[in-house]
Structures are given as C-alpha cells and as structure tokens.
Scaffold this active site. Structure first.
Site, PDB file in Angstrom:
ATOM      1  N   LYS A   1      12.884   7.359   4.770  1.00 51.62           N
ATOM      2  CA  LYS A   1      13.574   7.919   3.594  1.00 51.62           C
ATOM      3  C   LYS A   1      15.067   8.046   3.857  1.00 51.62           C
ATOM      4  O   LYS A   1      15.489   8.379   4.961  1.00 51.62           O
ATOM      5  CB  LYS A   1      13.006   9.294   3.252  1.00 51.62           C
ATOM      6  CG  LYS A   1      13.719   9.977   2.076  1.00 51.62           C
ATOM      7  CD  LYS A   1      13.000  11.225   1.622  1.00 51.62           C
ATOM      8  CE  LYS A   1      13.205  12.387   2.553  1.00 51.62           C
ATOM      9  NZ  LYS A   1      12.536  13.614   2.056  1.00 51.62           N
TER      10      LYS A   1
ATOM     11  N   ASP B   1      12.219  16.627  20.107  1.00 48.94           N
ATOM     12  CA  ASP B   1      13.309  15.881  19.467  1.00 48.94           C
ATOM     13  C   ASP B   1      13.190  14.417  19.892  1.00 48.94           C
ATOM     14  O   ASP B   1      13.305  14.100  21.079  1.00 48.94           O
ATOM     15  CB  ASP B   1      14.644  16.470  19.920  1.00 48.94           C
ATOM     16  CG  ASP B   1      15.847  15.821  19.250  1.00 48.94           C
ATOM     17  OD1 ASP B   1      15.683  14.748  18.638  1.00 48.94           O
ATOM     18  OD2 ASP B   1      16.948  16.382  19.353  1.00 48.94           O
TER      19      ASP B   1
ATOM     20  N   TRP C   1       2.072  14.095   5.432  1.00 53.08           N
ATOM     21  CA  TRP C   1       2.002  12.665   5.752  1.00 53.08           C
ATOM     22  C   TRP C   1       0.990  12.416   6.870  1.00 53.08           C
ATOM     23  O   TRP C   1       0.347  11.371   6.901  1.00 53.08           O
ATOM     24  CB  TRP C   1       3.389  12.142   6.133  1.00 53.08           C
ATOM     25  CG  TRP C   1       4.213  11.777   4.937  1.00 53.08           C
ATOM     26  CD1 TRP C   1       4.193  12.371   3.710  1.00 53.08           C
ATOM     27  CD2 TRP C   1       5.180  10.729   4.849  1.00 53.08           C
ATOM     28  NE1 TRP C   1       5.089  11.777   2.873  1.00 53.08           N
ATOM     29  CE2 TRP C   1       5.705  10.763   3.544  1.00 53.08           C
ATOM     30  CE3 TRP C   1       5.654   9.783   5.742  1.00 53.08           C
ATOM     31  CZ2 TRP C   1       6.684   9.868   3.107  1.00 53.08           C
ATOM     32  CZ3 TRP C   1       6.637   8.896   5.327  1.00 53.08           C
ATOM     33  CH2 TRP C   1       7.151   8.929   4.012  1.00 53.08           C
TER      34      TRP C   1
END
Length: 261
Positions: free
Chosen positions: A154, A90, A50
């Site tokens: 998603k 993260d 991506w």
C-alpha cells in the site's frame, strides 16, 4: 449505509479483526496473489486482519508470518493456528529479518504490506512517510522472495509514486495499481500488485553476446547465462551471436538477434 459502515459491520459479523481483511480478499481475488501451500510474510500485520485472510488462502499446507512493532494477539482459526507465526520486531533490523527467514525455512512466496504511517493530518507529509514505508517493504520483499514470488504493498497516491512503480517493474514480471472497493471512499490509498519476482542475470533491453549451447523443442537456440536460459530464434548450437533481450520471465527469457540488423 456507507462503505465504511458496511465493511466494519461485515468484519464484526464474520469474525475478522479489522475491515482491512476485505481489502486483501478483494486484491487477491483480482490477481491471485496467494496460492494454497504458499509461505506469506505480512509486514505491519497488527491487529491481524490480513493474517487471518492469508491463513485462509494458504490452507493447511501453507505458512503465514506476521511482523509488527506492536504485539499481535493470538489468533483463533478453524483448523488451528500452527501455520501462523507472529514476530514482534522491526523489519529494517537484521535481527528481525533473520527471525523471519528462520520462520519461513528460507523460502518465501509472497510478501504483503498494509503499513501506514501515524497520521499527522498534513497530506504531503503523510504521503511522503507512506512512500518511505512502501519502499522499505519493497526492499524487504527483494531480500525475502524466491524467483517468481509476489508482492503487494500500500502507498498513498502522490509525488514519486510513479517512480516506485517503475522500480517495481524492473524487479517483477507484472505490476498493477488498483484500489479495492473496501478502501474508504475518501481514501487516497493505492495498492501495487507485483507478480513474478525476477532474479535472473538479465533484464529487458539488455544487449549482449551469447553462445548457443542447445536447441529447444520449438527449434529456438538456447543460451545459458549463469544458469538462466535465454531462447534465441534463428540460431544453432555452437553459434556465438549478439542479441537484445525482449522478454524476461522468472526462470527464462527471450531475445532477438541484432547481429543481422
């Protein structure tokens, strides 16, 4: 040839790191999520398919920032990779978010996420974990996006996906659910495309009293709410009226008078 083999082979032939590159291509072709010159943050960016597509779409004036707990190997792109930065971390941690904000120079136009959980083989568990990741991406997008910005995420279809869509619709002007052709035929993955981040102080359906401070070129009154313009038909400068908000855009909205009902 199966769809899986087609896109796997196509990625190899065209030099993309993963077949997932064609998902972003197809989703962006469908809804124009990414524009030239944009700053894009890609969550869960490894291995980089991506990132490659986003870098192509933003062009030399844009910037792409990929974030993942895994290391993302350096990319090679025509025209160089100065516009690409990768961050290992993260996004639920403030430290990582601060690094992304610094890399973006405080301005983000698009957030995309193709994150998926480690698969257990038990669909109900995998779907719940996918939804959790999608909501984490959503929260990150709300923190990073400028007014009018776009979000693509998603999720595996199943329970509580409709609730996620409803929450997206409360924060963006337009939301669409779709599955690109490049998804595997057996996949239950669904992509939400959310466009036009709403950051104004009002939402559709709000009822409030406002003062008309100006009149627009079309003759509608204009109220200002914390700097946000609200157009009100059948009102004049100096009027104080009760209205119901019926349409909200990123930078302005429209309302109807209810003090005459």
């Amino acid at each position: 040839m199966t769809r899986k083999d087609h896109y796997y082979n196509k990625a190899k032939q065209e030099g993309y790191r993963s077949r997932a590159a064609y998902k972003l291509k197809q989703l962006d072709d469908l809804e124009n999520v990414i524009s030239g010159g944009d700053t894009v943050v890609d969550l869960g960016a490894a291995p980089g398919g991506w990132l490659e597509v986003a870098a192509e779409r933003v062009g030399p004036q844009g910037r792409v920032i990929g974030v993942d707990l895994q290391r993302i190997k350096d990319l090679e792109m025509p025209g160089g990779t100065d516009r690409i930065e990768t961050i290992r971390g993260d996004m639920t941690e403030d430290r990582t978010r601060d690094r992304v904000t610094d890399a973006a120079a405080g301005s983000v136009d698009v957030v995309v996420s193709d994150m998926a959980p480690n698969m257990s083989g038990e669909y109900s568990l995998d779907q719940a974990r996918s939804l959790h990741l999608a909501r984490q991406a959503f929260e990150t997008a709300l923190d990073l996006l400028d007014s009018g910005g776009n979000f693509l995420v998603k999720v595996f279809d199943g329970p509580d996906v409709d609730a996620l869509r409803a929450d997206l619709e409360g924060e963006f002007q337009y939301v669409r659910a779709t599955a690109p052709d490049a998804s595997r035929e057996s996949s239950s993955e669904l992509y939400f495309i959310a466009k036009g981040r709403l950051t104004g102080p009002v939402r559709e359906g709000d009822e409030l009293e406002v003062e008309i401070v100006d009149v627009g070129s079309e003759g509608d009154g204009i109220a200002s709410i914390e700097g946000y313009r609200l157009f009100v038909p059948e009102s004049e400068k100096g009027d104080v009226v009760e209205v119901r908000v019926d349409d909200v855009k990123p930078n302005f909205g429209f309302a109807e008078r209810i003090d005459r009902d």
